[in-house]
Scaffold this motif. Structure first.
Motif, PDB file in Angstrom:
ATOM      1  N   ARG A  40       7.732   7.129   4.909  1.00 37.07           N
ATOM      2  CA  ARG A  40       6.557   7.883   5.634  1.00 37.07           C
ATOM      3  C   ARG A  40       5.130   7.776   5.372  1.00 37.07           C
ATOM      4  O   ARG A  40       4.271   7.438   6.563  1.00 37.07           O
ATOM      5  CB  ARG A  40       6.759   9.551   5.141  1.00 37.07           C
ATOM      6  N   ARG A  41       4.883   7.391   4.177  1.00 36.09           N
ATOM      7  CA  ARG A  41       3.818   6.821   4.108  1.00 36.09           C
ATOM      8  C   ARG A  41       3.458   5.324   4.772  1.00 36.09           C
ATOM      9  O   ARG A  41       2.641   4.966   5.723  1.00 36.09           O
ATOM     10  CB  ARG A  41       3.060   6.322   3.083  1.00 36.09           C
ATOM     11  N   TYR A  42       4.269   4.553   5.073  1.00 30.53           N
ATOM     12  CA  TYR A  42       4.317   3.168   5.540  1.00 30.53           C
ATOM     13  C   TYR A  42       4.504   3.277   7.307  1.00 30.53           C
ATOM     14  O   TYR A  42       3.946   2.484   8.407  1.00 30.53           O
ATOM     15  CB  TYR A  42       5.911   2.536   5.582  1.00 30.53           C
ATOM     16  N   ALA A  69       1.315   4.783   8.259  1.00 27.91           N
ATOM     17  CA  ALA A  69      -0.442   3.657   8.449  1.00 27.91           C
ATOM     18  C   ALA A  69       0.329   2.353   9.305  1.00 27.91           C
ATOM     19  O   ALA A  69      -1.328   1.725   9.229  1.00 27.91           O
ATOM     20  CB  ALA A  69      -0.484   2.953   6.974  1.00 27.91           C
ATOM     21  N   GLU A  77       0.447  -1.103   0.055  1.00 30.66           N
ATOM     22  CA  GLU A  77       0.109   0.175  -0.384  1.00 30.66           C
ATOM     23  C   GLU A  77       0.489   1.011  -0.176  1.00 30.66           C
ATOM     24  O   GLU A  77       1.023   2.753  -0.541  1.00 30.66           O
ATOM     25  CB  GLU A  77      -1.219  -0.305   1.362  1.00 30.66           C
ATOM     26  N   ALA A  78       1.877   1.448   0.994  1.00 29.46           N
ATOM     27  CA  ALA A  78       2.963   3.020   0.898  1.00 29.46           C
ATOM     28  C   ALA A  78       3.524   2.492   0.081  1.00 29.46           C
ATOM     29  O   ALA A  78       3.949   4.320  -0.525  1.00 29.46           O
ATOM     30  CB  ALA A  78       3.186   2.533   2.069  1.00 29.46           C
ATOM     31  N   ARG A 102       9.642   9.142   0.691  1.00 30.65           N
ATOM     32  CA  ARG A 102       8.240   9.336   0.779  1.00 30.65           C
ATOM     33  C   ARG A 102       7.217   7.955   0.620  1.00 30.65           C
ATOM     34  O   ARG A 102       6.451   7.934   1.505  1.00 30.65           O
ATOM     35  CB  ARG A 102       7.700   9.687  -0.560  1.00 30.65           C
ATOM     36  N   ALA A 103       8.581   6.728   0.367  1.00 25.97           N
ATOM     37  CA  ALA A 103       7.469   5.744   0.792  1.00 25.97           C
ATOM     38  C   ALA A 103       7.419   5.127   2.269  1.00 25.97           C
ATOM     39  O   ALA A 103       6.592   4.519   2.753  1.00 25.97           O
ATOM     40  CB  ALA A 103       7.700   4.679   0.025  1.00 25.97           C
TER      41      ALA A 103
END
Length: 92
Positions: free
Chosen positions: A82-84, A87, A44-45, A79-80
């Motif tokens: 940070r999203r990981y 979430a 997802e991330a 960026r990935a």
């Protein structure tokens, strides 16, 4: 590799530490269910770069090495990541 708080990640220090070490324990100590959740979170991330994100968070490799291996920029990996971290579920 040492744990370092990522100032760009909107997650408190202690939570970042938990996520970091939980992710590093993926292969040796996580249950199959937790492994599935971590992999799905990377999917997802990370989007199309999920494999690079997965390698980075579960192996503890340097970001430079991961980016070179997977042919992406460090800013894309950041960026990935940070999203990981943002979430990552509380119950995992």
């Amino acid at each position: 590799m040492l744990f370092r708080c990522k100032k760009s990640v909107p997650v408190p220090y202690h939570r970042q530490g938990y996520i970091y070490f939980k992710s590093l324990c993926y292969r040796d100590y996580c249950s199959p269910e937790d492994q599935r959740h971590i992999l799905n979170l990377c999917l997802e991330a990370g989007g199309e770069y999920y494999q690079a994100l997965f390698d980075y968070v579960t192996k503890g490799d340097s970001p430079v090495a991961v980016c070179m291996e997977h042919h992406l920029s460090q800013s894309t990996l950041e960026r990935a990541v940070r999203r990981y971290y943002a979430a990552f579920p509380d119950w995992l």
